[in-house]
Write a protein that holds these residues in place. Structure first.
Motif, PDB file in Angstrom:
ATOM      1  N   VAL A  34      38.032  30.920  26.441  1.00 40.13           N
ATOM      2  CA  VAL A  34      38.793  31.456  27.565  1.00 40.13           C
ATOM      3  C   VAL A  34      39.615  32.641  27.072  1.00 40.13           C
ATOM      4  O   VAL A  34      40.284  32.564  26.044  1.00 40.13           O
ATOM      5  CB  VAL A  34      39.726  30.369  28.159  1.00 40.13           C
ATOM      6  N   THR A  35      39.548  33.737  27.826  1.00 38.62           N
ATOM      7  CA  THR A  35      40.332  34.923  27.480  1.00 38.62           C
ATOM      8  C   THR A  35      41.358  35.272  28.551  1.00 38.62           C
ATOM      9  O   THR A  35      42.286  36.016  28.279  1.00 38.62           O
ATOM     10  CB  THR A  35      39.423  36.145  27.248  1.00 38.62           C
ATOM     11  N   GLU A  36      41.169  34.734  29.776  1.00 38.24           N
ATOM     12  CA  GLU A  36      42.085  35.082  30.868  1.00 38.24           C
ATOM     13  C   GLU A  36      42.227  33.947  31.866  1.00 38.24           C
ATOM     14  O   GLU A  36      41.267  33.219  32.125  1.00 38.24           O
ATOM     15  CB  GLU A  36      41.570  36.298  31.656  1.00 38.24           C
ATOM     16  N   ASN A  37      43.416  33.855  32.437  1.00 36.30           N
ATOM     17  CA  ASN A  37      43.656  33.026  33.607  1.00 36.30           C
ATOM     18  C   ASN A  37      43.641  33.965  34.807  1.00 36.30           C
ATOM     19  O   ASN A  37      44.407  34.921  34.854  1.00 36.30           O
ATOM     20  CB  ASN A  37      45.021  32.334  33.509  1.00 36.30           C
ATOM     21  N   ALA A  59      37.208  38.238  44.927  1.00 33.80           N
ATOM     22  CA  ALA A  59      37.852  39.204  44.028  1.00 33.80           C
ATOM     23  C   ALA A  59      37.725  38.748  42.571  1.00 33.80           C
ATOM     24  O   ALA A  59      37.488  39.567  41.676  1.00 33.80           O
ATOM     25  CB  ALA A  59      39.322  39.389  44.409  1.00 33.80           C
ATOM     26  N   ALA A  60      37.876  37.448  42.327  1.00 32.98           N
ATOM     27  CA  ALA A  60      37.745  36.920  40.965  1.00 32.98           C
ATOM     28  C   ALA A  60      36.323  37.110  40.447  1.00 32.98           C
ATOM     29  O   ALA A  60      36.130  37.504  39.287  1.00 32.98           O
ATOM     30  CB  ALA A  60      38.135  35.440  40.931  1.00 32.98           C
ATOM     31  N   GLU A  66      32.803  42.824  36.640  1.00 30.08           N
ATOM     32  CA  GLU A  66      33.156  44.171  36.177  1.00 30.08           C
ATOM     33  C   GLU A  66      33.646  44.188  34.733  1.00 30.08           C
ATOM     34  O   GLU A  66      33.560  45.217  34.065  1.00 30.08           O
ATOM     35  CB  GLU A  66      34.240  44.767  37.080  1.00 30.08           C
ATOM     36  N   HIS A  67      34.200  43.068  34.250  1.00 34.19           N
ATOM     37  CA  HIS A  67      34.744  43.004  32.897  1.00 34.19           C
ATOM     38  C   HIS A  67      33.854  42.232  31.923  1.00 34.19           C
ATOM     39  O   HIS A  67      34.281  41.922  30.810  1.00 34.19           O
ATOM     40  CB  HIS A  67      36.155  42.401  32.937  1.00 34.19           C
ATOM     41  N   GLY A  68      32.645  41.928  32.333  1.00 35.54           N
ATOM     42  CA  GLY A  68      31.705  41.232  31.461  1.00 35.54           C
ATOM     43  C   GLY A  68      32.145  39.819  31.110  1.00 35.54           C
ATOM     44  O   GLY A  68      31.849  39.331  30.013  1.00 35.54           O
ATOM     45  N   LEU A  69      32.851  39.173  32.032  1.00 39.48           N
ATOM     46  CA  LEU A  69      33.358  37.820  31.803  1.00 39.48           C
ATOM     47  C   LEU A  69      32.600  36.814  32.658  1.00 39.48           C
ATOM     48  O   LEU A  69      31.967  37.183  33.647  1.00 39.48           O
ATOM     49  CB  LEU A  69      34.855  37.751  32.131  1.00 39.48           C
ATOM     50  N   GLN A  70      32.726  35.561  32.286  1.00 40.02           N
ATOM     51  CA  GLN A  70      32.160  34.464  33.055  1.00 40.02           C
ATOM     52  C   GLN A  70      33.295  33.579  33.551  1.00 40.02           C
ATOM     53  O   GLN A  70      34.342  33.494  32.902  1.00 40.02           O
ATOM     54  CB  GLN A  70      31.247  33.595  32.189  1.00 40.02           C
ATOM     55  N   ILE A  71      33.056  32.906  34.655  1.00 38.57           N
ATOM     56  CA  ILE A  71      33.981  31.862  35.077  1.00 38.57           C
ATOM     57  C   ILE A  71      33.609  30.626  34.271  1.00 38.57           C
ATOM     58  O   ILE A  71      32.521  30.075  34.435  1.00 38.57           O
ATOM     59  CB  ILE A  71      33.899  31.607  36.591  1.00 38.57           C
TER      60      ILE A  71
END
Length: 133
Positions: A34-37, A59-60, A66-71
């Protein structure tokens, strides 16, 4: 799933600020870290359940893409009950690819995450535990 202490601290602050209502959001990251909440509003404004605002969910998803992240996880707090999924939590857990994290403010602070598949809790990870003194 690895949740760094700075993210745990952020979840705790959000849950304490929004108590007695449940707080909620997504945990974003890469791989198993995890890098962000991504904090979201509990539109139910309830101490016993939560719902994401659909606009915030979209939006999430857009932000993550857009930031190359996964939920990696859907998370919410239990201000007055333990860090374990309620029957409603299990019933509403409809994505078997993510974890479901619960931050409890009851009898200390506990953050656990769960894998829930086909209406069954099939795995638990403990991420943070602080007992009342």
């Amino acid at each position: 799933m690895f949740v760094p202490q700075n993210i745990v601290d952020e979840l705790i602050r959000q849950a304490q600020r929004e108590a007695p209502d449940e707080s909620c959001g997504y945990l974003l990251g890469r791989g198993d870290e995890v890098t962000e909440n991504y904090a979201m509003e509990n539109i139910d404004h309830s101490p016993e359940h939560f719902s994401f605002a659909p606009r915030q969910q979209f939006a999430a998803l857009k932000y993550a893409r857009e930031h190359g992240l996964q939920i990696l996880a859907n998370w919410h707090s239990h201000p007055a009950s333990p860090s374990r999924p309620s029957q409603e939590d299990i019933r509403l857990a409809n994505d078997p690819r993510i974890r479901y994290a619960i931050l409890s403010l009851h009898e200390g602070i506990h953050l656990n995450s769960f894998s829930i598949q086909h209406g069954e809790v099939v795995g638990k990870e403990e991420h943070f535990k602080q007992e009342n003194k």
